[in-house]
Design a protein around this motif. Structure first.
Motif, mmCIF file in Angstrom:
data_model
loop_
_atom_site.group_PDB
_atom_site.id
_atom_site.type_symbol
_atom_site.label_atom_id
_atom_site.label_comp_id
_atom_site.label_asym_id
_atom_site.label_seq_id
_atom_site.Cartn_x
_atom_site.Cartn_y
_atom_site.Cartn_z
ATOM 1 N N GLU A 51 0.853 -1.103 -0.176
ATOM 2 C CA GLU A 51 0.083 -0.117 0.130
ATOM 3 C C GLU A 51 0.970 1.137 0.017
ATOM 4 N N SER A 52 1.953 1.136 0.723
ATOM 5 C CA SER A 52 2.909 2.431 0.742
ATOM 6 C C SER A 52 4.461 1.902 0.485
ATOM 7 N N LYS A 53 5.043 2.574 -0.264
ATOM 8 C CA LYS A 53 6.384 2.314 -0.696
ATOM 9 C C LYS A 53 7.272 2.685 0.703
ATOM 10 N N TYR A 54 6.992 3.748 1.058
ATOM 11 C CA TYR A 54 7.450 4.507 2.218
ATOM 12 C C TYR A 54 7.672 3.293 3.397
ATOM 13 N N ASP A 55 6.363 3.078 3.657
ATOM 14 C CA ASP A 55 6.379 1.939 4.989
ATOM 15 C C ASP A 55 7.370 0.829 4.762
ATOM 16 N N VAL A 56 7.497 0.448 3.291
ATOM 17 C CA VAL A 56 8.397 -0.990 3.094
ATOM 18 C C VAL A 56 9.686 -0.524 3.203
ATOM 19 N N LEU A 57 10.094 0.659 2.237
ATOM 20 C CA LEU A 57 11.590 1.107 2.058
ATOM 21 C C LEU A 57 12.229 1.418 3.238
ATOM 22 N N LYS A 58 11.622 2.045 4.190
ATOM 23 C CA LYS A 58 12.132 2.511 5.488
ATOM 24 C C LYS A 58 12.637 1.244 6.369
ATOM 25 N N LYS A 59 12.400 0.000 6.002
ATOM 26 C CA LYS A 59 12.764 -1.259 6.809
ATOM 27 C C LYS A 59 13.977 -1.753 5.907
ATOM 28 N N TYR A 60 14.376 -1.228 5.250
ATOM 29 C CA TYR A 60 15.677 -1.671 4.138
ATOM 30 C C TYR A 60 16.899 -0.870 4.192
ATOM 31 N N LYS A 61 18.125 -1.337 4.205
ATOM 32 C CA LYS A 61 19.172 -0.626 3.984
ATOM 33 C C LYS A 61 19.549 0.176 2.575
#
Length: 672
Positions: free
Chosen positions: A556-566
């Motif tokens: 649903e949100s790229k932000y919510d996923v990307l913040k979990k990865y280096k």
């Protein structure tokens, strides 16, 4: 409802003291209330050293975000009265006044008149607001930043008989030492005590695992034994303005976290708890000792009060109290705005019509609707919304072509090349898609019926007919980076597509995915649309299958996923086109994820090279993997700091939605 909180990120603005109550308590509550919350952290913009530039940045930030509400929790003069006054002319400004019972005359009465609304926690100050002719005040109260549910009260493993959490003061230290001399074991936590400050999570555990949680006042003590104990105490008693006990957040945190509370009485406490049934109180050191002895010996009574207070405290969270206060404010503000709008509209000339041609999905003005969670994923419609608002300021009502007839409109905006034109004058074209997807976009012979054409392509720009725009983004002021959130190593977010063209990068994404799946599957996750579906040729042959073990599904949100990865594989759809820099690299920046970029050959003309990893520098994926896997922590944090600095710089504003809107509107208005 969009809210910009202007607050301190750290306790009293000092990083060493840890997160502020504003960040831990108010911010999550505001996010639960508003559709969009964009915080402005004072320390990141000059506080406390450069207050002059801080005022300019506050005004600029709020203007850029254009919120419904600007929310403050003012400590002293960190935000100038002139700044508040200026913001209040356009926005609903609200301040949470913390200490009206002892700071109204020295602080509130000068600040409140500059605000649209004030929230006070002191019912006895309401008359004071009235006396200065200020009526827009809401009575609320302190609260807890969380509520712990489903507590097994019968099986709590108590670690402390008596505890106190709060900063040390001379009166608190005297009370604690008095109890210790009387044989009671009191554990104290907070600034100045030997145990020191504790985290918010530790506070919860200490409260839950203490038989008695003391709530000691920070007001001046009137006990003659304390006053005469030290000459400094006499001076404090004579000079201090804190002469009335005050309800504080700890009164609500203790029961919310499942603790039994023995609190110094503060006027108005009975409005929130049934004294003797939901809270135990004392008014002197002798009463304090009497209550401690009683409740340590009478477990059943202590447990009865504990359970009742925990049940009552469910409504005493910041989300609950702020929601009630905001409902009152917004209901009253809505009535005021309605009256004001009617009066203003009566004097305004009618707006001229303008149309934008779009696909059916975005018709009925859906392309302007920021509340549509399906179409406005990751704020992708923000620039269209701003464009409509900006044109309204210029006297034009922009609607989709199904609402405003193209033939009857003053001008028409086309998003990518239309299949046909209904008119030959006052047409404006904004090109988004590359020649891989829309080759007709870039055929010069198609452009003759457009007054201005807005392009990202550097090779077309002439500043006359072809106007350069930068891919629009809703730019946050900062990234809220936390290395502990980085549980994943590398990711890729994209749709499953293939296009046969010598410059396409869809196949390069697949190469990256397959390399990680074959070599380091445990360190790579794939997200996006249709990776569980095969791609077929026109004659029905499978040209790419659906066997992607790394695929984790749609998001649903790229932000919510990307913040979990280096790291994130961040490839444009096409390579080697000058100026083709889309939202992909910025999605990574906003989430505090370091992008591995491939696409525009002149990327460093616009984006600092120390903010991303340039895929072109590595001959193979083995080399790339070795580089990012063995990257020292300080080098990785160097990328993060460079990203943060870039987001604060003026250079990032080229890619802002506001810059896009200004470019388009200026180009249109100057041509009609």
């Amino acid at each position: 409802m969009k809210i910009v909180p202007v607050m301190l990120k750290y306790d009293y603005g000092i990083a060493e003291r840890g997160e502020s109550l504003e960040k831990r308590g108010f911010l999550p509550a505001l996010k639960n209330i508003g559709e969009e919350v964009v915080p402005f952290w004072l320390e990141e913009h000059g506080f406390p050293n450069d207050k002059e530039s801080l005022q300019r940045e506050i005004i600029s930030f709020v203007k850029r975000e254009n919120p419904d509400i600007v929310f403050f929790v003012l400590m002293r003069d960190e935000v100038a009265l002139e700044t508040i006054e200026k913001l209040s002319k356009k926005y609903i400004t609200i301040n949470w006044f913390c200490d009206d019972n002892w700071r109204f005359d020295s602080f509130t009465k000068y600040t409140a008149p500059r605000l649209r609304w004030s929230i006070t926690t002191d019912k006895y100050s309401l008359d004071k607001y009235s006396e200065i002719g200020y009526s827009n005040v809401v009575l609320s109260q302190w609260a807890s930043y969380d509520y712990v549910d489903n507590i097994d009260f019968e099986n709590i493993d108590y670690k402390y008989d008596i505890s106190f959490i709060g900063g040390i003061s001379s009166s608190r230290a005297w009370a604690v030492n008095y109890l210790r001399r009387r044989g009671y074991n009191v554990e104290c936590f907070g600034a100045g005590w030997p145990n020191g400050r504790v985290s918010y999570e530790d506070i919860k555990q200490i409260i839950l695992h203490s038989k008695i949680n003391l709530n000691l006042s920070n007001s001046v003590s009137k006990d003659i034994r304390y006053i005469l104990d030290d000459e400094k105490n006499i001076d404090e008693y004579m000079r201090s303005s804190k002469r009335v006990e005050q309800i504080k957040a700890r009164n609500f945190e203790i029961p919310c976290f499942g603790g039994f509370q023995l609190s110094q009485y503060a006027p108005g406490l009975e409005d929130y708890f049934d004294i003797g049934k939901e809270i135990a109180i004392f008014s002197s050191i002798d009463e304090l000792e009497l209550n401690i002895r009683y409740y340590l010996k009478n477990e059943n009574k202590r447990m009865e009060i504990l359970k009742a207070s925990h049940k009552r405290a469910r409504d005493y969270t910041y989300t609950s109290v702020l929601k009630k206060a905001f409902e009152t404010i917004m209901n009253n503000s809505k009535k005021h705005r309605t009256r004001r709008k009617k009066a203003a509209d009566a004097d305004k000339p009618a707006l001229k019509k303008a149309a934008i041609q779009t696909v059916d999905f975005f018709c009925r003005n859906r392309m302007f609707d920021l509340n549509d969670k399906i179409s406005n994923r990751d704020n992708c419609l923000y620039h269209w919304y701003l464009l409509r608002e900006k044109l309204k300021e210029k006297g034009y009502e922009l609607n989709t072509h199904d609402i405003n007839d193209i033939a009857a409109s003053e001008f028409v905006i086309y998003s990518d090349m239309p299949q046909s034109l209904q008119r030959l004058d006052n047409n404006f074209l904004i090109l988004f898609e590359t020649s891989l997807i829309r080759p007709d976009n870039w055929l010069v012979e198609n452009h003759k019926y457009f007054k201005k054409i807005f392009v990202w392509h550097d090779d077309y720009v002439d500043g006359k007919k072809y106007i350069k725009y930068f891919w629009p983004n809703k730019i946050p002021d900062t990234i809220d980076f936390n290395i502990e959130d980085k549980r994943g190593f590398c990711t890729l977010i994209a749709g499953h597509k293939l296009v046969f063209h010598e410059q396409e990068l869809y196949s390069e994404r697949i190469k990256a995915i397959r390399w990680f799946e074959n070599n380091h599957p445990e360190e790579f996750d794939l997200y996006g649309m249709d990776w569980d579906k095969s791609i077929y040729s026109r004659d029905g042959r499978i040209i790419d299958g659906n066997d992607y073990p790394s695929y984790k599904g749609r998001i649903e949100s790229k932000y919510d996923v990307l913040k979990k990865y280096k790291f994130s594989i961040c490839y444009e759809n096409v390579r080697d086109i000058r100026g083709y820099i889309t939202e992909k690299i910025f999605d990574c920046f906003f989430a505090g994820c370091v992008p591995i970029y491939l696409g525009a050959p002149n990327i460093t003309d616009y984006v600092p090279e120390n903010t991303f990893i340039d895929r072109r520098k590595f001959a193979t994926y083995e080399e790339l993997y070795s580089h990012i896997k063995n990257m020292p922590d300080d080098e990785y944090m160097g990328y993060i700091e460079a990203i943060k600095n870039y987001l604060k710089s003026e250079k990032i504003r080229l890619f802002s939605a506001e810059n896009f809107v200004n470019t388009v509107v200026e180009g249109i208005i100057s041509s009609i």
